[in-house]
Design a protein around this motif. Structure first.
Motif, PDB file in Angstrom:
ATOM      1  N   SER A 133      25.933  -2.672 -41.681  1.00  0.00           N
ATOM      2  CA  SER A 133      27.073  -3.309 -41.019  1.00  0.00           C
ATOM      3  C   SER A 133      28.143  -2.265 -40.698  1.00  0.00           C
ATOM      4  N   PRO A 134      28.864  -2.430 -39.578  1.00  0.00           N
ATOM      5  CA  PRO A 134      29.943  -1.497 -39.261  1.00  0.00           C
ATOM      6  C   PRO A 134      30.986  -1.371 -40.360  1.00  0.00           C
ATOM      7  N   SER A 135      31.223  -2.445 -41.130  1.00  0.00           N
ATOM      8  CA  SER A 135      32.190  -2.345 -42.226  1.00  0.00           C
ATOM      9  C   SER A 135      31.760  -1.309 -43.251  1.00  0.00           C
ATOM     10  N   LEU A 136      30.450  -1.252 -43.539  1.00  0.00           N
ATOM     11  CA  LEU A 136      29.959  -0.289 -44.519  1.00  0.00           C
ATOM     12  C   LEU A 136      29.796   1.099 -43.925  1.00  0.00           C
ATOM     13  N   THR A 137      29.339   1.177 -42.681  1.00  0.00           N
ATOM     14  CA  THR A 137      29.045   2.483 -42.103  1.00  0.00           C
ATOM     15  C   THR A 137      30.258   3.152 -41.474  1.00  0.00           C
ATOM     16  N   LYS A 138      31.238   2.363 -41.018  1.00  0.00           N
ATOM     17  CA  LYS A 138      32.387   2.930 -40.318  1.00  0.00           C
ATOM     18  C   LYS A 138      33.706   2.666 -41.020  1.00  0.00           C
ATOM     19  N   GLY A 139      33.704   1.780 -42.039  1.00  0.00           N
ATOM     20  CA  GLY A 139      34.967   1.403 -42.645  1.00  0.00           C
ATOM     21  C   GLY A 139      35.812   0.621 -41.650  1.00  0.00           C
ATOM     22  N   MET A 140      37.136   0.767 -41.755  1.00  0.00           N
ATOM     23  CA  MET A 140      38.037   0.052 -40.850  1.00  0.00           C
ATOM     24  C   MET A 140      38.759   0.987 -39.897  1.00  0.00           C
ATOM     25  N   ILE A 141      38.265   2.206 -39.774  1.00  0.00           N
ATOM     26  CA  ILE A 141      38.940   3.165 -38.911  1.00  0.00           C
ATOM     27  C   ILE A 141      38.552   2.940 -37.452  1.00  0.00           C
ATOM     28  N   LEU A 142      39.330   3.523 -36.551  1.00  0.00           N
ATOM     29  CA  LEU A 142      39.020   3.487 -35.124  1.00  0.00           C
ATOM     30  C   LEU A 142      37.837   4.408 -34.880  1.00  0.00           C
ATOM     31  N   SER A 143      36.844   3.929 -34.147  1.00  0.00           N
ATOM     32  CA  SER A 143      35.629   4.716 -33.951  1.00  0.00           C
ATOM     33  C   SER A 143      35.914   5.968 -33.132  1.00  0.00           C
TER      34      SER A 143
END
Length: 381
Positions: A352-362
């Motif tokens: 999931s993007p929450s796990l792989t990217k956190g909450m930062i701006l891509s």
């Protein structure tokens, strides 16, 4: 609402003497925000920690308090409902017309009238403007509890402010504090919680209010505390808010609109309503505000150069804003949709993007913003 990377554009938009009150707009103004704050993601079945999601400083804001902070010194006209928009033949002005028979004319209309935006409908047509439901729904609950129960919900190991819990059986729970202003009286605290669940997008939900609550309580019994208890202690007859998860991608070709020589555009939820489980909506709305503000700054000084120069610079500036916004927010609409799917599918959770990217701006979104600003600088000079 969750404010994290959006604090940077907010600093440009709001005077420091106003922004200095940001801590007081939090759900609990007595708990300072820290650079080490993390969003705990818990296994809803076992209570084990899955991950602490990283972000920049994470402010959990009350919408009403945050809005009041931003209202200082602004002349706001309440009770207006837009019905139509018209444009002058000389391409200089735009007029918003309201239900009460009044109107307002200016150089640019920035529509921020929410996920079911009337202006979006006027720009792209009724069908194209409709938000797109995905195959999940949620029931939002705001509850108060006894002093003993309220203290329990905020005691360790429960996170005192917010936590999320996907469940292996395909639903996802959230619990956070909504109002902790009254530090000495926990019985006056308000908590916000929901369990989102699979529901086919074409299904029309006909549950009554009491049936929504019963449905949430039944799902909550599969969860560990604090979710099991916060729903069990909830009254059976209080008001709750049911909604399907929906989005609208501004980058799709079928969603393109004519900004009428830079006189009308969309921002915030009017431009990109997105599912909420990645916590990005407010932050992208603030980035929109920053980017459109920079665009306005670029053409506003050209009023003394003649009408033709004004029209051209405004057209270029708004085109640049829309290109940046559509690329950035369109990506986020898709990422948030992917994230909502993964939060309800245990086999996809680790991706999931929450796990792989956190909450930062891509990184892609950051590049879009940088390119947009460089393009606008070239236009301005």
């Amino acid at each position: 609402m969750g404010l994290h990377w959006g604090l940077n554009p907010l600093r440009y938009l709001v005077p420091e003497d106003i922004l200095s009150h940001i801590e007081s707009t939090q759900v609990d103004p007595h708990v300072p925000t820290s650079d080490n704050d993390r969003l705990p993601m818990i296994n809803g079945q076992t209570g084990d920690m899955i991950i602490e999601i990283k972000s920049s400083k994470f402010y959990r804001l009350r919408r009403d308090k945050f809005r009041r902070m931003l209202m200082g010194g602004i002349d706001i006209r309440w009770g207006k409902k837009i019905t139509n928009v018209s444009y002058s033949d000389d391409k200089l002005t735009v007029t918003a017309k309201f239900e009460d028979g009044t109107s307002d004319t200016g150089s640019i209309l920035v529509a921020t009238d929410g996920p079911h935006s009337k202006v979006r409908t006027l720009l792209v047509g009724e069908e194209a403007a409709k938000v797109t439901p995905i195959d999940f729904a949620s029931t939002m609950c705001f509850t108060q509890h006894t002093r003993e129960h309220a203290l329990y919900l905020r005691a360790k190991p429960h996170n005192p402010l917010y936590q999320v819990a996907p469940h292996p059986e395909g639903c996802c729970a959230w619990l956070s504090l909504h109002d902790g202003d009254d530090k000495e009286h926990p019985e006056n605290w308000t908590f916000f919680h929901y369990i989102s669940f699979p529901e086919p997008r074409e299904e029309i939900n006909t549950r009554s209010n009491r049936e929504h609550i019963a449905h949430q309580k039944a799902m909550a019994r599969k969860f560990v505390d604090p979710w099991r208890s916060v729903f069990e202690w909830m009254p059976d007859d209080m008001d709750v808010w049911y909604s399907k998860l929906r989005n609208w991608d501004p980058s799709l070709p079928e969603h393109a609109w004519d900004n009428r020589a830079g006189r009308v555009t969309l921002a915030g939820d009017a431009a990109h309503p997105m599912t909420f489980q990645r916590g990005q909506g407010l932050n992208h709305a603030l980035q929109d505000s920053f980017t459109v503000c920079k665009a306005i700054e670029e053409f506003w000084g050209s009023r003394d150069e003649g009408e033709a120069a004004l029209i051209q610079k405004r057209t270029d500036a708004l085109a640049s804003y829309e290109a940046e916004m559509k690329a950035r927010a369109g990506e986020e609409v898709r990422l948030s949709g992917e994230n909502s799917l993964a939060m309800h599918d245990w086999s996809l959770l680790s991706k999931s993007p929450s796990l792989t990217k956190g909450m930062i701006l891509s990184r892609t979104c950051i590049r879009c913003a940088a390119l947009s600003f460089r393009a606008k600088k070239a236009v301005a000079y």
